[in-house]
Design a protein around this motif. Structure first.
Motif, PDB file in Angstrom:
ATOM      1  N   TYR A 134       0.836  -1.185   0.000  1.00 26.92           N
ATOM      2  CA  TYR A 134       0.000   0.000   0.000  1.00 26.92           C
ATOM      3  C   TYR A 134       0.876   1.241   0.000  1.00 26.92           C
ATOM      4  CZ  TYR A 134      -3.170   3.532   1.916  1.00 26.92           C
ATOM      5  OH  TYR A 134      -3.907   4.666   2.127  1.00 26.92           O
ATOM      6  N   TYR A 135       0.486   2.217  -0.803  1.00 23.76           N
ATOM      7  CA  TYR A 135       1.171   3.496  -0.796  1.00 23.76           C
ATOM      8  C   TYR A 135       0.122   4.579  -1.023  1.00 23.76           C
ATOM      9  CZ  TYR A 135       3.963   7.487  -2.204  1.00 23.76           C
ATOM     10  OH  TYR A 135       4.511   8.737  -2.283  1.00 23.76           O
ATOM     11  N   ARG A 136       0.240   5.658  -0.262  1.00 22.47           N
ATOM     12  CA  ARG A 136      -0.685   6.772  -0.420  1.00 22.47           C
ATOM     13  C   ARG A 136       0.072   8.088  -0.290  1.00 22.47           C
ATOM     14  NH1 ARG A 136      -4.852   9.740   2.933  1.00 22.47           N
ATOM     15  NH2 ARG A 136      -6.388  10.324   1.382  1.00 22.47           N
ATOM     16  N   ARG A 137      -0.160   8.966  -1.253  1.00 23.77           N
ATOM     17  CA  ARG A 137       0.343  10.331  -1.160  1.00 23.77           C
ATOM     18  C   ARG A 137      -0.876  11.233  -1.262  1.00 23.77           C
ATOM     19  NH1 ARG A 137       4.081  10.878  -5.345  1.00 23.77           N
ATOM     20  NH2 ARG A 137       2.382  11.372  -6.770  1.00 23.77           N
ATOM     21  N   GLY A 138      -1.181  11.893  -0.179  1.00 23.02           N
ATOM     22  CA  GLY A 138      -2.340  12.769  -0.142  1.00 23.02           C
ATOM     23  C   GLY A 138      -2.056  14.102  -0.801  1.00 23.02           C
ATOM     24  N   GLY A 139      -2.989  14.998  -0.682  1.00 19.51           N
ATOM     25  CA  GLY A 139      -2.806  16.339  -1.209  1.00 19.51           C
ATOM     26  C   GLY A 139      -3.621  16.617  -2.445  1.00 19.51           C
ATOM     27  N   ASN A 194      -1.122  18.110  -5.464  1.00 21.60           N
ATOM     28  CA  ASN A 194       0.085  17.395  -5.029  1.00 21.60           C
ATOM     29  C   ASN A 194       0.236  16.063  -5.773  1.00 21.60           C
ATOM     30  OD1 ASN A 194       2.414  17.216  -3.345  1.00 21.60           O
ATOM     31  ND2 ASN A 194       1.319  15.749  -2.066  1.00 21.60           N
ATOM     32  N   ALA A 195      -0.495  15.887  -6.861  1.00 20.77           N
ATOM     33  CA  ALA A 195      -0.477  14.625  -7.619  1.00 20.77           C
ATOM     34  C   ALA A 195      -0.719  13.444  -6.686  1.00 20.77           C
ATOM     35  CB  ALA A 195       0.827  14.468  -8.391  1.00 20.77           C
ATOM     36  N   ALA A 250      -5.241  11.217  -8.243  1.00 24.90           N
ATOM     37  CA  ALA A 250      -6.024  12.448  -8.087  1.00 24.90           C
ATOM     38  C   ALA A 250      -5.750  13.409  -9.235  1.00 24.90           C
ATOM     39  CB  ALA A 250      -5.698  13.114  -6.751  1.00 24.90           C
ATOM     40  N   GLU A 251      -4.524  13.407  -9.723  1.00 22.74           N
ATOM     41  CA  GLU A 251      -4.143  14.323 -10.793  1.00 22.74           C
ATOM     42  C   GLU A 251      -5.003  14.101 -12.044  1.00 22.74           C
ATOM     43  OE1 GLU A 251       0.026  16.149 -12.329  1.00 22.74           O
ATOM     44  OE2 GLU A 251      -0.017  13.999 -11.979  1.00 22.74           O
ATOM     45  N   GLU A 252      -5.238  12.836 -12.373  1.00 23.90           N
ATOM     46  CA  GLU A 252      -6.064  12.516 -13.535  1.00 23.90           C
ATOM     47  C   GLU A 252      -7.490  12.154 -13.144  1.00 23.90           C
ATOM     48  OE1 GLU A 252      -3.335   9.612 -14.493  1.00 23.90           O
ATOM     49  OE2 GLU A 252      -1.887  11.123 -15.085  1.00 23.90           O
ATOM     50  N   ASP A 253      -7.752  12.128 -11.837  1.00 24.99           N
ATOM     51  CA  ASP A 253      -9.042  11.691 -11.313  1.00 24.99           C
ATOM     52  C   ASP A 253      -9.444  10.380 -11.976  1.00 24.99           C
ATOM     53  OD1 ASP A 253     -11.292  11.727  -9.704  1.00 24.99           O
ATOM     54  OD2 ASP A 253     -12.485  12.829 -11.166  1.00 24.99           O
ATOM     55  N   GLU A 254      -8.522   9.407 -11.873  1.00 25.93           N
ATOM     56  CA  GLU A 254      -8.687   8.142 -12.574  1.00 25.93           C
ATOM     57  C   GLU A 254      -8.402   6.965 -11.650  1.00 25.93           C
ATOM     58  OE1 GLU A 254      -7.306   7.072 -16.884  1.00 25.93           O
ATOM     59  OE2 GLU A 254      -5.644   6.699 -15.504  1.00 25.93           O
ATOM     60  N   GLN A 255      -9.205   5.922 -11.782  1.00 25.35           N
ATOM     61  CA  GLN A 255      -9.000   4.668 -11.071  1.00 25.35           C
ATOM     62  C   GLN A 255      -8.570   3.619 -12.090  1.00 25.35           C
ATOM     63  OE1 GLN A 255     -12.490   3.487  -8.773  1.00 25.35           O
ATOM     64  NE2 GLN A 255     -13.237   5.572  -9.020  1.00 25.35           N
ATOM     65  N   THR A 256      -7.717   2.696 -11.663  1.00 26.09           N
ATOM     66  CA  THR A 256      -7.377   1.532 -12.483  1.00 26.09           C
ATOM     67  C   THR A 256      -7.447   0.304 -11.600  1.00 26.09           C
ATOM     68  OG1 THR A 256      -5.004   1.837 -12.086  1.00 26.09           O
ATOM     69  CG2 THR A 256      -5.907   2.789 -14.119  1.00 26.09           C
TER      70      THR A 256
END
Length: 163
Positions: free
Chosen positions: A80-85, A89-90, A114-120
């Motif tokens: 798991y990795y998460r970068r908020g913002g 903040n991409a 969040a930058e592309e507002d995209e899920q994969t």
């Protein structure tokens, strides 16, 4: 007339034939359909006795891992990795369930940008001998459940690698 009745009975059974991806004593953890119509399911026994992966069509499970459900939890790892913002903040979120079977490494992934507002979502399958990889792309509109539940349960060991 008798033949028509048999034909209707057969067609009815074929229409309603469904593989049991989540059994009565289990609950769904995470699932999605691939872009080619296959189904991917992670389910756990309701009392956390085991975790199981199932893959196949609507009427046939083509792969179930592990074959022996006893002590299945250590056969899976979580990363798991998460970068908020947010977008500024991409921000990203990367979640993986990883297991190995017969010389292949499987990575079930769910990612958000969040930058592309995209899920994969999908599965990365890697041949550990040749290094070749195949990516099975999932349809994000079909996602049910969450890998977050696994992380919060503390039942899986964390993986060293990220995908």
């Amino acid at each position: 007339m008798k033949n028509l009745a048999y034909l209707l009975l057969f067609l009815t059974q074929a229409i309603f034939a469904q593989a049991e991806y989540v059994k009565n004593n289990e609950e769904l953890v995470f699932s999605f359909k691939t872009n080619r119509g296959k189904k991917v399911v992670l389910a756990k026994e309701k009392n956390d006795q085991y975790l199981v992966y199932r893959f196949g069509t609507g009427d046939k499970i083509e792969m179930e891992f592990p074959g022996d459900l006893k002590n299945s939890w250590p056969k899976f790892k979580y990363s798991y990795y998460r970068r908020g913002g947010g977008k500024a903040n991409a921000g990203v979120e990367i979640q993986n369930i990883i297991f190995e079977n017969d010389g292949y490494k499987y990575v079930i992934y769910y990612n958000y940008s969040a930058e592309e507002d995209e899920q994969t979502v999908g599965i990365l399958v890697m041949n550990e001998t040749t290094g070749k990889e195949a990516k099975i792309v999932g349809n994000t509109d079909t996602v049910e459940g969450s890998l977050m539940e696994i992380r919060e349960s503390g039942l899986l060991e964390m993986a060293d690698e990220m995908y």
